[in-house]
Design a protein around this motif. Sequence first.
Motif, mmCIF file in Angstrom:
data_model
loop_
_atom_site.group_PDB
_atom_site.id
_atom_site.type_symbol
_atom_site.label_atom_id
_atom_site.label_comp_id
_atom_site.label_asym_id
_atom_site.label_seq_id
_atom_site.Cartn_x
_atom_site.Cartn_y
_atom_site.Cartn_z
ATOM 1 N N ASP A 16 17.305 52.486 24.450
ATOM 2 C CA ASP A 16 18.772 52.521 24.510
ATOM 3 C C ASP A 16 19.137 52.107 25.936
ATOM 4 O OD1 ASP A 16 21.403 52.978 24.196
ATOM 5 O OD2 ASP A 16 21.263 55.135 23.805
ATOM 6 N N PRO A 17 18.942 50.818 26.236
ATOM 7 C CA PRO A 17 18.927 50.398 27.647
ATOM 8 C C PRO A 17 20.234 50.600 28.400
ATOM 9 C CG PRO A 17 18.876 48.486 26.183
ATOM 10 C CD PRO A 17 18.704 49.682 25.321
ATOM 11 N N ILE A 18 21.373 50.455 27.696
ATOM 12 C CA ILE A 18 22.637 50.575 28.436
ATOM 13 C C ILE A 18 22.848 52.031 28.861
ATOM 14 C CG2 ILE A 18 25.130 50.196 28.322
ATOM 15 C CD1 ILE A 18 24.385 47.568 27.547
ATOM 16 N N ALA A 19 22.584 52.946 27.936
ATOM 17 C CA ALA A 19 22.724 54.366 28.291
ATOM 18 C C ALA A 19 21.701 54.738 29.365
ATOM 19 C CB ALA A 19 22.517 55.230 27.049
ATOM 20 N N SER A 20 20.488 54.189 29.231
ATOM 21 C CA SER A 20 19.449 54.501 30.232
ATOM 22 C C SER A 20 19.843 53.968 31.603
ATOM 23 C CB SER A 20 18.113 53.881 29.839
ATOM 24 O OG SER A 20 17.719 54.334 28.591
ATOM 25 N N LEU A 21 20.477 52.797 31.616
ATOM 26 C CA LEU A 21 20.918 52.228 32.895
ATOM 27 C C LEU A 21 21.942 53.146 33.555
ATOM 28 C CD1 LEU A 21 21.053 49.817 34.919
ATOM 29 C CD2 LEU A 21 22.788 48.799 33.434
ATOM 30 N N ASP A 22 22.885 53.630 32.745
ATOM 31 C CA ASP A 22 23.899 54.559 33.280
ATOM 32 C C ASP A 22 23.240 55.794 33.880
ATOM 33 O OD1 ASP A 22 26.049 53.068 32.600
ATOM 34 O OD2 ASP A 22 26.281 53.973 30.619
ATOM 35 N N THR A 23 22.347 56.391 33.095
ATOM 36 C CA THR A 23 21.699 57.627 33.551
ATOM 37 C C THR A 23 20.889 57.344 34.806
ATOM 38 O OG1 THR A 23 21.406 58.063 31.213
ATOM 39 C CG2 THR A 23 20.281 59.550 32.701
ATOM 40 N N TRP A 24 20.173 56.226 34.780
ATOM 41 C CA TRP A 24 19.297 55.885 35.907
ATOM 42 C C TRP A 24 20.125 55.694 37.179
ATOM 43 C CZ3 TRP A 24 18.127 52.164 39.544
ATOM 44 C CH2 TRP A 24 16.825 52.185 40.068
ATOM 45 N N LEU A 25 21.224 54.920 37.054
ATOM 46 C CA LEU A 25 22.045 54.652 38.250
ATOM 47 C C LEU A 25 22.679 55.945 38.777
ATOM 48 C CD1 LEU A 25 23.779 51.272 37.290
ATOM 49 C CD2 LEU A 25 22.197 51.636 39.196
ATOM 50 N N GLU A 26 23.126 56.785 37.833
ATOM 51 C CA GLU A 26 23.752 58.058 38.235
ATOM 52 C C GLU A 26 22.777 58.930 39.023
ATOM 53 O OE1 GLU A 26 27.702 57.767 36.789
ATOM 54 O OE2 GLU A 26 26.771 59.250 38.099
ATOM 55 N N ALA A 27 21.493 58.830 38.617
ATOM 56 C CA ALA A 27 20.491 59.710 39.232
ATOM 57 C C ALA A 27 20.067 59.237 40.621
ATOM 58 C CB ALA A 27 19.262 59.791 38.327
ATOM 59 N N GLN A 28 20.378 57.985 40.961
ATOM 60 C CA GLN A 28 19.944 57.449 42.259
ATOM 61 C C GLN A 28 20.997 57.734 43.335
ATOM 62 O OE1 GLN A 28 16.808 56.157 41.985
ATOM 63 N NE2 GLN A 28 17.079 56.572 39.804
ATOM 64 N N GLN A 29 20.529 57.626 44.533
ATOM 65 C CA GLN A 29 21.451 57.895 45.653
ATOM 66 C C GLN A 29 21.552 56.638 46.521
ATOM 67 O OE1 GLN A 29 22.952 61.069 46.414
ATOM 68 N NE2 GLN A 29 22.332 61.516 44.315
ATOM 69 N N TYR A 30 21.809 55.510 45.922
ATOM 70 C CA TYR A 30 21.824 54.278 46.715
ATOM 71 C C TYR A 30 23.079 54.195 47.571
ATOM 72 C CZ TYR A 30 17.697 52.623 44.306
ATOM 73 O OH TYR A 30 16.419 52.492 43.832
ATOM 74 N N SER A 31 22.886 53.721 48.800
ATOM 75 C CA SER A 31 24.024 53.614 49.717
ATOM 76 C C SER A 31 24.983 52.520 49.242
ATOM 77 C CB SER A 31 23.529 53.289 51.129
ATOM 78 O OG SER A 31 22.758 52.100 51.108
ATOM 79 N N LYS A 32 24.441 51.453 48.708
ATOM 80 C CA LYS A 32 25.259 50.352 48.182
ATOM 81 C C LYS A 32 24.478 49.685 47.066
ATOM 82 C CE LYS A 32 28.147 48.944 52.018
ATOM 83 N NZ LYS A 32 29.474 49.081 51.521
ATOM 84 N N VAL A 33 25.219 49.073 46.152
ATOM 85 C CA VAL A 33 24.569 48.339 45.062
ATOM 86 C C VAL A 33 25.207 46.953 44.963
ATOM 87 C CG1 VAL A 33 24.064 48.285 42.589
ATOM 88 C CG2 VAL A 33 24.150 50.491 43.776
ATOM 89 N N ALA A 34 24.372 45.926 44.919
ATOM 90 C CA ALA A 34 24.896 44.572 44.687
ATOM 91 C C ALA A 34 24.242 44.013 43.438
ATOM 92 C CB ALA A 34 24.598 43.678 45.883
ATOM 93 N N ILE A 35 24.979 43.171 42.732
ATOM 94 C CA ILE A 35 24.450 42.555 41.511
ATOM 95 C C ILE A 35 24.321 41.059 41.747
ATOM 96 C CG2 ILE A 35 24.850 42.142 39.050
ATOM 97 C CD1 ILE A 35 26.651 44.660 39.069
ATOM 98 N N LEU A 36 23.089 40.555 41.565
ATOM 99 C CA LEU A 36 22.853 39.106 41.665
ATOM 100 C C LEU A 36 22.829 38.529 40.258
ATOM 101 C CD1 LEU A 36 21.924 36.543 43.312
ATOM 102 C CD2 LEU A 36 19.581 37.266 42.798
ATOM 103 N N GLY A 37 23.652 37.499 40.041
ATOM 104 C CA GLY A 37 23.640 36.843 38.732
ATOM 105 C C GLY A 37 24.008 35.385 38.890
ATOM 106 N N ASP A 38 24.024 34.656 37.783
ATOM 107 C CA ASP A 38 24.535 33.285 37.863
ATOM 108 C C ASP A 38 25.886 33.249 37.158
ATOM 109 O OD1 ASP A 38 24.137 32.856 35.084
ATOM 110 O OD2 ASP A 38 22.075 32.188 35.427
#
Length: 357
Positions: A16-38
């Motif tokens: 259930d990757p989208i829910a897992s992504l949410d949970t995973w990101l919530e659990a981290q303490q990253y100072s900043k997040v950037a998204i690389l895409g095209d």
Amino acid sequence: MNDIRSSFGYDIFIEDPIASLDTWLEAQQYSKVAILGDTHTLEVCLPYLNLYSKHSSHYDLIEIDPGEDNKNIDICIGVWSMMQEFGLDRKSLLINLGGGVITDMGGFAASTYMRGIDFINIPTTLLAMVDASIGGKTGLDLQNYKNHLGTFHHPKAIFIIPEFLSTLHELEIKSGFAEVIKHGLIADHLHLRDAISFLENGEIGLDVLIPQSVKIKLAIVEKDPFEKDIRKALNFGHTVGHAIESYYLNKGKLIMHGSAIACGIMVESFLSVSKCKMPETDLKYILEIIPNYLEPAKLNEEMILDLIELMRKDKKNESSEIKFSLLSTIASPILNIGCTEEEISEALVKCIHYFKI
Ligand code: GLY
């Protein structure tokens, strides 16, 4: 489908990757997040993740043009500069949202920025889901030589969202299938049979095929993370395939990675017969399935010298010999087979003649 834990300490989320992504990101303490895409993935795939409505965090976007011709140091300098401009520090995260160009370049940019920051891969093509996003190889092309710059650096997690495949052109799917079929050819008759069954009549679904392929790739890289031995089997089809890609990049023309690899598999199957005594029945089977289900790049006689010259510079070579990973039978790879120019040329000519009949 079940999530897969790698021995490198990160998870590949498939269940259930989208829910897992949410949970995973919530659990981290990253100072900043950037998204690389095209341009395609930021427009079509990013909204699907729904990050902005669910998280209070801010995500900076780094956008590059799609295509292998952008997987180079000039574009990477742009990516590093944006990371710096957005204030990413050692406690920051880079999310790579895209196909193999994005996961290769994003992994490289993150693994070198400030001596290495965390990144995760969210592959959006079949090829990146079953191959490029897994195994810790990051890379850039140098003077059109494939992946001549790179590091081994694993992502912190991989999220595989098969729904993204519906945004792709059929040719992109076929391109990814070159790696799926390669996994079957080097390691697993059952996977090969299932892949063909999907392509023939859709009886086996991608929900089965993708985890199978991921597990084959992961099992190999877990045994040999730095490609000293069995990981080289994954290069079947790639010595010729990379030369074909570089040939077209030099001409300013783009071809799909899988198309080059499909042709590389055919040529290297001829070599497998001449150098490793692969049975003719295996060759016949490979020559039937590849053109039938994939879109192998076409070759002609005028390309032969250039292709051999490009193979000479392949990073997998160790001495002056051009080295191949070949097959003794389907699912039995043989590594480090040195071939002469004459032998390679003969295999290329056989493949060219095969296309003509
Ligand atoms: N794509 C081949 C490897 O990861 O080793």
